[in-house]
Design a protein around this motif. Structure first.
Motif, mmCIF file in Angstrom:
data_model
loop_
_atom_site.group_PDB
_atom_site.id
_atom_site.type_symbol
_atom_site.label_atom_id
_atom_site.label_comp_id
_atom_site.label_asym_id
_atom_site.label_seq_id
_atom_site.Cartn_x
_atom_site.Cartn_y
_atom_site.Cartn_z
ATOM 1 N N THR A 77 0.632 19.865 2.329
ATOM 2 C CA THR A 77 1.934 19.303 2.690
ATOM 3 C C THR A 77 1.853 17.788 2.880
ATOM 4 O O THR A 77 2.717 17.053 2.388
ATOM 5 C CB THR A 77 2.473 19.981 3.967
ATOM 6 O OG1 THR A 77 2.599 21.381 3.717
ATOM 7 C CG2 THR A 77 3.816 19.403 4.377
ATOM 8 N N ALA A 78 0.829 17.316 3.574
ATOM 9 C CA ALA A 78 0.682 15.871 3.789
ATOM 10 C C ALA A 78 0.525 15.136 2.463
ATOM 11 O O ALA A 78 1.156 14.090 2.241
ATOM 12 C CB ALA A 78 -0.515 15.602 4.696
ATOM 13 N N LEU A 79 -0.281 15.686 1.571
ATOM 14 C CA LEU A 79 -0.456 15.061 0.259
ATOM 15 C C LEU A 79 0.838 15.095 -0.549
ATOM 16 O O LEU A 79 1.156 14.136 -1.263
ATOM 17 C CB LEU A 79 -1.593 15.746 -0.503
ATOM 18 C CG LEU A 79 -2.992 15.461 0.047
ATOM 19 C CD1 LEU A 79 -4.020 16.375 -0.600
ATOM 20 C CD2 LEU A 79 -3.364 13.992 -0.141
ATOM 21 N N ARG A 80 1.589 16.200 -0.434
ATOM 22 C CA ARG A 80 2.876 16.293 -1.145
ATOM 23 C C ARG A 80 3.830 15.208 -0.658
ATOM 24 O O ARG A 80 4.478 14.537 -1.470
ATOM 25 C CB ARG A 80 3.521 17.659 -0.942
ATOM 26 C CG ARG A 80 4.924 17.737 -1.532
ATOM 27 C CD ARG A 80 5.577 19.077 -1.326
ATOM 28 N NE ARG A 80 5.664 19.518 0.042
ATOM 29 C CZ ARG A 80 6.650 19.219 0.888
ATOM 30 N NH1 ARG A 80 7.628 18.418 0.510
ATOM 31 N NH2 ARG A 80 6.657 19.706 2.102
ATOM 32 N N ILE A 81 3.915 15.022 0.637
ATOM 33 C CA ILE A 81 4.832 14.013 1.192
ATOM 34 C C ILE A 81 4.402 12.608 0.758
ATOM 35 O O ILE A 81 5.229 11.813 0.289
ATOM 36 C CB ILE A 81 4.890 14.111 2.731
ATOM 37 C CG1 ILE A 81 5.421 15.463 3.182
ATOM 38 C CG2 ILE A 81 5.714 12.968 3.323
ATOM 39 C CD1 ILE A 81 6.819 15.776 2.733
ATOM 40 N N LEU A 82 3.119 12.303 0.906
ATOM 41 C CA LEU A 82 2.643 10.960 0.569
ATOM 42 C C LEU A 82 2.715 10.685 -0.931
ATOM 43 O O LEU A 82 3.332 9.706 -1.368
ATOM 44 C CB LEU A 82 1.205 10.769 1.068
ATOM 45 C CG LEU A 82 1.050 10.639 2.571
ATOM 46 C CD1 LEU A 82 -0.424 10.681 2.967
ATOM 47 C CD2 LEU A 82 1.689 9.353 3.064
ATOM 48 N N ALA A 83 2.078 11.537 -1.723
ATOM 49 C CA ALA A 83 2.037 11.294 -3.170
ATOM 50 C C ALA A 83 3.421 11.464 -3.806
ATOM 51 O O ALA A 83 3.786 10.698 -4.704
ATOM 52 C CB ALA A 83 1.024 12.225 -3.832
ATOM 53 N N GLY A 84 4.173 12.453 -3.338
ATOM 54 C CA GLY A 84 5.519 12.654 -3.862
ATOM 55 C C GLY A 84 6.397 11.435 -3.647
ATOM 56 O O GLY A 84 7.148 11.024 -4.534
ATOM 57 N N SER A 85 6.277 10.830 -2.471
ATOM 58 C CA SER A 85 7.087 9.639 -2.191
ATOM 59 C C SER A 85 6.638 8.450 -3.045
ATOM 60 O O SER A 85 7.455 7.619 -3.436
ATOM 61 C CB SER A 85 7.031 9.283 -0.708
ATOM 62 O OG SER A 85 5.743 8.810 -0.348
ATOM 63 N N LEU A 86 5.358 8.374 -3.344
ATOM 64 C CA LEU A 86 4.874 7.305 -4.230
ATOM 65 C C LEU A 86 5.401 7.496 -5.642
ATOM 66 O O LEU A 86 5.809 6.540 -6.298
ATOM 67 C CB LEU A 86 3.343 7.259 -4.228
ATOM 68 C CG LEU A 86 2.706 6.723 -2.946
ATOM 69 C CD1 LEU A 86 1.205 6.977 -2.951
ATOM 70 C CD2 LEU A 86 3.006 5.238 -2.771
ATOM 71 N N VAL A 87 5.409 8.743 -6.111
ATOM 72 C CA VAL A 87 5.874 9.038 -7.473
ATOM 73 C C VAL A 87 7.360 8.751 -7.623
ATOM 74 O O VAL A 87 7.784 8.164 -8.619
ATOM 75 C CB VAL A 87 5.556 10.500 -7.862
ATOM 76 C CG1 VAL A 87 6.242 10.899 -9.157
ATOM 77 C CG2 VAL A 87 4.052 10.714 -7.970
ATOM 78 N N ILE A 88 8.169 9.155 -6.641
ATOM 79 C CA ILE A 88 9.621 8.950 -6.770
ATOM 80 C C ILE A 88 10.089 7.587 -6.237
ATOM 81 O O ILE A 88 11.254 7.257 -6.340
ATOM 82 C CB ILE A 88 10.438 10.094 -6.119
ATOM 83 C CG1 ILE A 88 10.185 10.178 -4.611
ATOM 84 C CG2 ILE A 88 10.151 11.407 -6.789
ATOM 85 C CD1 ILE A 88 11.051 11.198 -3.901
ATOM 86 N N GLY A 89 9.156 6.821 -5.674
ATOM 87 C CA GLY A 89 9.479 5.465 -5.234
ATOM 88 C C GLY A 89 10.147 5.377 -3.883
ATOM 89 O O GLY A 89 10.863 4.414 -3.614
ATOM 90 N N SER A 90 9.894 6.341 -3.012
ATOM 91 C CA SER A 90 10.530 6.296 -1.693
ATOM 92 C C SER A 90 9.533 6.053 -0.557
ATOM 93 O O SER A 90 9.898 6.154 0.614
ATOM 94 C CB SER A 90 11.291 7.600 -1.439
ATOM 95 O OG SER A 90 10.386 8.693 -1.351
ATOM 96 N N PHE A 91 8.293 5.709 -0.874
ATOM 97 C CA PHE A 91 7.267 5.524 0.150
ATOM 98 C C PHE A 91 7.708 4.479 1.173
ATOM 99 O O PHE A 91 8.146 3.389 0.819
ATOM 100 C CB PHE A 91 5.942 5.122 -0.492
ATOM 101 C CG PHE A 91 4.806 5.013 0.481
ATOM 102 C CD1 PHE A 91 4.364 6.118 1.185
ATOM 103 C CD2 PHE A 91 4.191 3.802 0.705
ATOM 104 C CE1 PHE A 91 3.325 6.028 2.091
ATOM 105 C CE2 PHE A 91 3.141 3.695 1.605
ATOM 106 C CZ PHE A 91 2.712 4.805 2.302
ATOM 107 N N LEU A 92 7.618 4.834 2.441
ATOM 108 C CA LEU A 92 7.981 4.017 3.603
ATOM 109 C C LEU A 92 9.477 3.705 3.700
ATOM 110 O O LEU A 92 9.886 2.882 4.511
ATOM 111 C CB LEU A 92 7.161 2.725 3.667
ATOM 112 C CG LEU A 92 5.643 2.921 3.833
ATOM 113 C CD1 LEU A 92 4.942 1.574 3.919
ATOM 114 C CD2 LEU A 92 5.315 3.772 5.049
ATOM 115 N N SER A 93 10.288 4.370 2.904
ATOM 116 C CA SER A 93 11.742 4.218 2.991
ATOM 117 C C SER A 93 12.276 5.178 4.063
ATOM 118 O O SER A 93 11.542 6.035 4.564
ATOM 119 C CB SER A 93 12.380 4.562 1.647
ATOM 120 O OG SER A 93 12.292 5.968 1.422
#
Length: 171
Positions: free
Chosen positions: A61-77
C-alpha cells in the motif's frame, strides 16, 4: 555495489506494481462526484493481507501511494496527502482487525478499508482544507459510496482469494 534482495522483496515489488497499475488506470475513470472512486487497488491490499499478512500489505500500500502519485503527477499535492491519510487510517484499522483476529472475510476487510480510507481523507480535508461544519453534511454520502465500493472490491477480492486458495490446494 549490489543490494541483496529476498523472495519477499520480489513479492512486494510485483504486488505493488499490480496495485500501482490498477491505481493509475482508475484515475482515468470518470467520477460523478469529486473524490469518489471505486478504490479497486484495495482488492490487492485485501488479497495481500489474507495471503501474506499485514506487514506485506502495508508495504504494498505504501509503495502504491508513493509510486502511484509519482506516475500520475500528484506527489506531495493535496490529492497525495488525502490519499496518504486515507491509506494510513485504512492500514491502521486493517491492522487492528487483523491483530484482534476478528475473522473478517475479504468483504468485511474491504469494507473496513474503504470506510476508514474515506474517513481518513475526510478528516484531513476538514482539518487542512475546509474546516467548516457544513462539510460534515457530506460525510453520510461519502461513507455510503465507500460502503458500496467496499462491498464491490471485497466481492472481487473474495472471488480471487477463493480461486487462489483452490489453486494452492490442488498443487
Amino acid at each position: 555495489m549490489r543490494i541483496a534482495t529476498t523472495a519477499e522483496d520480489h513479492r512486494i515489488a510485483v504486488l505493488a506494481a499490480l496495485a500501482i497499475a490498477i491505481h493509475v488506470l482508475e484515475t482515468a475513470l470518470p467520477s460523478p462526484i469529486p473524490g469518489i472512486k471505486p478504490g479497486l487497488a484495495n482488492v490487492i491490499t485485501v488479497l495481500v493481507l489474507l495471503q501474506f499478512g499485514w506487514h506485506t500489505a502495508a508495504w504494498v500500500t505504501a509503495l502504491r501511494i508513493l509510486a502511484g502519485s509519482l506516475v500520475i503527477g500528484s506527489f506531495l499535492s493535496p490529492t497525495f496527502l488525502l490519499s496518504a491519510a486515507g491509506a494510513g487510517l485504512s492500514l491502521a484499522m486493517l491492522g487492528l482487525a487483523w491483530r484482534l483476529r476478528l475473522g473478517l472475510t475479504a468483504i468485511g476487510l474491504s469494507i473496513v478499508a474503504a470506510l476508514s480510507h474515506m474517513l481518513g481523507q475526510f478528516l484531513l480535508a476538514w482539518w487542512l482544507f475546509i474546516p467548516h461544519p457544513a462539510l460534515f453534511k457530506l460525510l453520510p454520502v461519502l461513507l455510503t459510496f465507500a460502503m458500496i465500493f467496499g462491498v464491490l472490491s471485497g466481492t472481487i477480492a473474495a472471488m480471487i482469494h477463493r480461486r487462489l486458495t483452490i489453486g494452492t490446494h490442488q498443487t
